[in-house]
Enzyme design. Structure first.
Site, PDB file in Angstrom:
ATOM      1  N   CYS A 203       5.377  -6.123   1.425  1.00  0.00           N
ATOM      2  CA  CYS A 203       5.731  -4.710   1.367  1.00  0.00           C
ATOM      3  C   CYS A 203       5.113  -3.952   2.547  1.00  0.00           C
ATOM      4  CB  CYS A 203       5.328  -4.144   0.007  1.00  0.00           C
ATOM      5  SG  CYS A 203       6.136  -2.582  -0.339  1.00  0.00           S
ATOM      6  N   TYR A 204       4.120  -3.084   2.304  1.00  0.00           N
ATOM      7  CA  TYR A 204       3.478  -2.405   3.441  1.00  0.00           C
ATOM      8  C   TYR A 204       2.948  -3.447   4.433  1.00  0.00           C
ATOM      9  CZ  TYR A 204       0.499   0.705   6.143  1.00  0.00           C
ATOM     10  OH  TYR A 204      -0.075   1.413   7.167  1.00  0.00           O
TER      11      TYR A 204
ATOM     12  N   GLY B  92       0.838  -1.197   0.000  1.00  0.00           N
ATOM     13  CA  GLY B  92       0.000   0.000   0.000  1.00  0.00           C
ATOM     14  C   GLY B  92       0.868   1.240   0.000  1.00  0.00           C
TER      15      GLY B  92
ATOM     16  N   GLU C 182       3.866 -11.115  -6.363  1.00  0.00           N
ATOM     17  CA  GLU C 182       2.747 -11.281  -7.304  1.00  0.00           C
ATOM     18  C   GLU C 182       3.041 -10.728  -8.690  1.00  0.00           C
ATOM     19  OE1 GLU C 182       2.793  -9.670  -4.537  1.00  0.00           O
ATOM     20  OE2 GLU C 182       2.080  -7.620  -4.733  1.00  0.00           O
TER      21      GLU C 182
ATOM     22  N   GLY D  32     -23.064 -10.126 -27.248  1.00  0.00           N
ATOM     23  CA  GLY D  32     -22.136 -10.820 -28.141  1.00  0.00           C
ATOM     24  C   GLY D  32     -20.741 -10.837 -27.555  1.00  0.00           C
TER      25      GLY D  32
ATOM     26  N   HIS E   5       7.484  -7.719  -3.989  1.00  0.00           N
ATOM     27  CA  HIS E   5       6.151  -8.124  -4.463  1.00  0.00           C
ATOM     28  C   HIS E   5       6.235  -9.446  -5.228  1.00  0.00           C
ATOM     29  CE1 HIS E   5       3.853  -4.451  -3.533  1.00  0.00           C
ATOM     30  NE2 HIS E   5       5.048  -3.890  -3.585  1.00  0.00           N
TER      31      HIS E   5
ATOM     32  N   ASP F 262     -18.527 -11.977 -21.703  1.00  0.00           N
ATOM     33  CA  ASP F 262     -19.134 -12.059 -20.378  1.00  0.00           C
ATOM     34  C   ASP F 262     -20.625 -12.385 -20.443  1.00  0.00           C
ATOM     35  OD1 ASP F 262     -16.627 -11.238 -19.764  1.00  0.00           O
ATOM     36  OD2 ASP F 262     -17.180  -9.161 -19.333  1.00  0.00           O
ATOM     37  N   SER F 263     -21.367 -11.604 -21.252  1.00  0.00           N
ATOM     38  CA  SER F 263     -22.809 -11.866 -21.267  1.00  0.00           C
ATOM     39  C   SER F 263     -23.095 -13.212 -21.932  1.00  0.00           C
ATOM     40  CB  SER F 263     -23.579 -10.731 -21.946  1.00  0.00           C
ATOM     41  OG  SER F 263     -23.211 -10.594 -23.286  1.00  0.00           O
TER      42      SER F 263
ATOM     43  N   LYS G 268     -11.610 -12.052 -15.671  1.00  0.00           N
ATOM     44  CA  LYS G 268     -11.885 -12.238 -17.105  1.00  0.00           C
ATOM     45  C   LYS G 268     -11.340 -13.574 -17.640  1.00  0.00           C
ATOM     46  CE  LYS G 268     -13.190 -10.111 -20.974  1.00  0.00           C
ATOM     47  NZ  LYS G 268     -14.423  -9.327 -21.102  1.00  0.00           N
TER      48      LYS G 268
END
Ligand code: XMP
Length: 520
Positions: free
Chosen positions: A86-87, A59, A179, A231, A177, A234-235, A376
């Site tokens: 980190c933080y 952070g 990640e 189209g 980090h 996601d939907s 996603k």
């Protein structure tokens, strides 16, 4: 907080730019986790959530500042492994009895190398085979005195306590980090941490699909559900999943606003009718949208007009379904995460995004959002699991307002027709050269200028267009795609030869920021 039967990990967010990446790494390791801002995590929350491990994110604050964010003390009394980053490392040290100091001249930003201490730590299994490990740092302050029980297991030039741990309590704290991509061994650290916490990797898309189906059935009962289909991935995935759960209780509404690409309506409607037999209303409302947009050139006014009409049209057609009680949406986890804001003020509206917001209240509908817990790429994986064609799952994103925002200035049927043709040729080029999957999004924008050219000894006075192609991870930032000059030359020639109305082609090399991906 979501109800899940999986083993769960809690990420307490202190506002790092890369907190979402922690969740990504853990999910890739088949572990269910949720991100919650530090302000919302109290003792009662911890009891309800019952995490099997906790990660404290990085952070922007300094633990040395008055009133800086802290973790609830109860985190350290749960008896579960905790990893501070980190933080998160600094907050852990300070709360557990150590000390942090400002780094005078020892701040580290970017690549650094960590060397090991001469004692082993299961968290570092697989590390240091070549003597040192590259990590990514971003800190000003650093730990000065370790909290009782902690020892040092790795050091970098700017962080004498780069890797620290209290192995007996399974508390681990690193200054870098793990990640981010630039810590190549970071995934291994997370895998080791999860193993130490007893995670078995029970978060898979197969399991998710079965659970989601059961949950949809339980929520919806025998009520009817409507779903706005764009189209997009996601939907589409949401619709197929819900259809699998409740069959013909679901009706999809595909609104054609006249701003779609060449062949798009046929492709989307065909995909759903041929492969899934999902009841689908294909509402061709192009005249209505195009007449409302006639003479409108301001980008925000275009977006608002389209958004408002979309709601009206959708509501009208949804009425045909009769008695629907639920509206399905493809909301994703990144839309749901409450991010920590240190500035506190509202952010500036760059663009009013078009979605079906406002509909549920207006129509008295409840929401079904079966993708709320997914990122996603997990949605794409779920789509594969549900058997959606690969070509569909890999489609580039397409914005709700469609070609309207790729046609700066006034929108006319003539310009839209030219744009559709040019876009089709450009995408064909990209596919033919095998570049489609390397590019995050590619499209043509037709510019509101005519320029002079010469073709076959005759003068032309036609539109100019701009090609856009970007690489990105999430659309928040983007870089232009480095096409070869040969590709650009060939594409420009094809567009000018094959698309009457265009006599000049440019390539947009603006990154985001400062540009945006779309032109409006
Ligand atoms: P910008 O232009 O803001 O776009 O850099 C980032 C991503 O969002 C898409 N986009 C939209 N998607 N409704 C959508 O569903 C919208 O109103 C909208 N506006 C932009 C854009 O295509 C890109 O992928």
């Amino acid at each position: 907080m979501s109800k899940t039967h999986h083993q769960r990990l809690l990420i307490i967010d202190f506002g790092s730019q890369v907190t979402q990446l922690i969740a990504r790494r853990l999910r890739e390791l088949d572990v269910y986790c949720e991100i919650h801002p530090y302000q919302t995590v109290d003792d009662a929350f911890l009891t309800r959530f019952a995490p099997q491990a906790v990660v404290l994110s990085g952070g922007p604050a300094s633990v040395l500042d008055e009133g800086s964010p802290r973790a609830p003390d109860a985190v350290f009394e749960l008896g579960v492994p905790v990893l501070g980053i980190c933080y998160g490392q600094q907050v852990m040290m300070q709360q557990l009895g150590g000390a942090v100091e400002r780094g005078d001249g020892t701040a580290e930003f970017g690549r650094a190398y960590v060397t090991p201490a001469d004692r082993a730590l299961p968290l570092l299994e697989g590390w240091f085979s070549e003597g040192r490990e590259q990590v990514w740092m971003s800190h000003g302050d650093h730990v000065k005195t370790l909290a009782p029980g902690f020892e040092v297991f790795g050091t970098s030039p700017g962080a004498p306590f780069a890797i620290t741990a209290d192995p007996a309590r399974r508390f681990y704290a690193v200054q870098f980090h793990p990640e981010v991509h630039h810590t190549p061994g970071g995934r291994q650290i997370y895998a080791n941490f999860l193993a130490l916490a007893g995670f078995t990797g029970d978060w898979t898309m197969g399991a998710y699909r079965d659970e989601a189906i059961a949950k949809i059935r339980e929520t919806v009962g025998d009520a009817k559900v409507i779903c706005g289909l764009s189209g997009g991935v996601d939907s589409s995935v949401a619709a197929v999943l819900i259809h699998e759960a409740i069959g013909d209780q679901l009706t999809c509404v595909f609104v054609d606003h006249g701003l779609l690409r060449e062949g798009e309506a046929t492709e989307v409607v065909g995909m759903f009718r041929d492969n899934y037999n999902i009841p689908l209303i294909h509402a061709d409302e192009s005249d209505r949208f195009l007449s409302a947009l006639d003479g409108v050139s301001d980008p925000e006014q275009k977006r608002k007009t389209i958004g408002r009409l979309f709601i009206d049209v959708f509501q009208h057609h949804a009425g045909d379904v009769g008695g629907a009680k639920f509206l399905a949406q493809g909301t994703l986890y990144p839309d749901v995460i409450e991010s920590v804001s240190f500035s506190g003020g509202p952010s500036v509206t760059i663009k009013s995004h078009h979605n079906v917001g406002g509909l549920p209240e207006k129509m008295g509908l409840k929401l079904v959002e079966p993708l709320r817990e997914l990122f996603k790429d997990e949605v794409r994986e779920l789509g594969r699991e549900l058997g959606l064609p690969a070509s569909f799952i890999g489609r580039h994103p397409f914005p709700g307002p469609g070609l309207a925002i790729r046609c700066p200035g006034e929108i006319t049927p003539e310009k839209l027709a030219i744009l559709r043709r040019a876009d089709a040729v450009y995408l064909d080029q990209i596919r033919q050269h095998g570049l489609y999957d390397d590019i995050w999004q590619a499209f043509v924008a037709i510019l509101p200028v005519r320029t002079v050219g010469v073709m076959g000894d005759a003068r032309t006075y036609d539109y100019a267009c701009a090609l856009r192609a970007v690489t990105s991870v999430d659309g928040m930032t983007a870089d232009y795609y480095p096409f070869s000059h040969a590709f650009l030359g060939e594409t420009a020639t094809r567009i000018i030869n094959e698309v009457p109305g265009i006599n000049r082609v440019t390539y947009d090399i603006t990154s985001k920021p400062p540009g945006t991906i779309e032109w409006e």
